[in-house]
Design an enzyme around this catalytic site. Structure first.
Site, mmCIF file in Angstrom:
data_model
loop_
_atom_site.group_PDB
_atom_site.id
_atom_site.type_symbol
_atom_site.label_atom_id
_atom_site.label_comp_id
_atom_site.label_asym_id
_atom_site.label_seq_id
_atom_site.Cartn_x
_atom_site.Cartn_y
_atom_site.Cartn_z
ATOM 1 N N ASP A 29 11.001 84.004 44.640
ATOM 2 C CA ASP A 29 12.171 84.795 44.270
ATOM 3 C C ASP A 29 13.442 83.941 44.265
ATOM 4 O O ASP A 29 13.587 83.022 45.070
ATOM 5 C CB ASP A 29 12.327 85.950 45.265
ATOM 6 C CG ASP A 29 13.295 87.005 44.785
ATOM 7 O OD1 ASP A 29 13.547 87.088 43.566
ATOM 8 O OD2 ASP A 29 13.796 87.765 45.632
ATOM 9 N N HIS A 46 13.944 79.752 35.915
ATOM 10 C CA HIS A 46 12.488 79.913 35.939
ATOM 11 C C HIS A 46 11.790 78.562 35.734
ATOM 12 O O HIS A 46 10.753 78.293 36.346
ATOM 13 C CB HIS A 46 12.051 80.907 34.870
ATOM 14 C CG HIS A 46 12.522 82.301 35.127
ATOM 15 N ND1 HIS A 46 12.245 82.976 36.302
ATOM 16 C CD2 HIS A 46 13.256 83.158 34.366
ATOM 17 C CE1 HIS A 46 12.790 84.181 36.263
ATOM 18 N NE2 HIS A 46 13.401 84.319 35.101
ATOM 19 N N LEU A 140 -7.938 73.570 47.354
ATOM 20 C CA LEU A 140 -7.204 74.808 47.558
ATOM 21 C C LEU A 140 -7.515 75.833 46.468
ATOM 22 O O LEU A 140 -7.626 75.478 45.290
ATOM 23 C CB LEU A 140 -5.702 74.505 47.576
ATOM 24 C CG LEU A 140 -4.731 75.685 47.739
ATOM 25 C CD1 LEU A 140 -3.548 75.256 48.598
ATOM 26 C CD2 LEU A 140 -4.218 76.176 46.390
#
Length: 249
Positions: A29, A46, A140
């Site tokens: 955020d 972004h 991962l």
């Protein structure tokens, strides 16, 4: 891993690398506010956030985190200005073509969660291709939440279970919490131990509502593009100081 360990000499930043959270959720955020502070279009925020995403995922894998789930685009984000949504879609598509491939080369296994039916057939094919390409990676596990909403996820799971009851595959008495978990997008995965939200906001925003029942939360005032590996390790250090009782004493 040694380099990351040496980043912290202060006691309050000490991380026990033998007792890491298995699954971390991140609400990425603050991109728009980061851009506004610099007099830039929201799309620039972004783009900066995408670079931070790549760095943090790599850092998490390097220190031994098993699963990271990032909130990339929510079911509510469609209500944003069309120009911003288009810029986000273009950024996501570019990342499918280039950025996520770099993560794949780092042994990251990529899994997309959310309602993919809202995207074009071509976009969905790219998502499937990325999942297939990274399926055998053993590092991962990265869940990328696209067109994702926690309530939508639970509703979808309930619909699937209801169909199974209707078809005689399940009886109502068979339905347990495990049954619901098995029909979520994160089926088979451990629930998040830690959820990180930068930008100074203190809410879940419809993210992993079912899975986060006993997650620990860590908030920061820093905006996502400014989030660093030091912030990641600080969140883990704080997490390790907490007493997780899971409803017990």
């Amino acid at each position: 891993m040694i380099m990351l360990k040496n980043l912290f000499k202060k006691p309050e930043h000490k991380v026990d690398f033998e007792n890491l959270p298995q699954h971390i959720g991140i609400i990425m955020d603050g991109n728009g506010r980061w851009a506004k502070k610099r007099g830039l279009p929201r799309s620039s925020g972004h783009a900066a956030g995408a670079k931070t995403f790549e760095r943090i995922v790599e850092d998490a894998g390097n220190i031994g985190i098993k699963i990271v789930t990032v909130y990339a685009f929510s079911t509510e984000n469609w209500s944003r200005p069309k120009e911003e949504v288009n810029a986000l879609m273009a950024l996501l598509e570019d990342y499918l073509d280039h950025g996520l491939e770099r993560l794949s080369n780092r042994d990251v296994k990529i899994h997309f969660i959310g309602d993919m039916s809202a995207f074009s057939d071509e976009f969905q094919k790219k998502l499937c291709h990325m999942e297939k390409t990274t399926y055998n990676n053993s590092g991962l596990l990265l869940n990328v939440a696209l067109n994702y909403g926690g309530r939508n996820e639970i509703t979808n799971a309930v619909r699937i279970i209801a169909e199974k009851v209707k078809d005689g595959e399940l009886s109502c008495s068979d339905i347990t919490e495990e049954t619901i978990s098995e029909h979520l997008y994160t089926s088979g995965q451990a629930d998040p131990d830690l959820i990180i939200r930068p930008s100074g906001e203190y809410r879940l925003s419809n993210f992993l509502l079912w899975q986060s029942a006993y997650s620990e939360f860590w908030y920061s005032n820093c905006l996502w593009p400014d989030f660093t590996k030091e912030d990641l390790l600080k969140s883990i250090s704080d997490f390790q100081k907490r007493n997780r009782r899971f409803g017990g004493v």
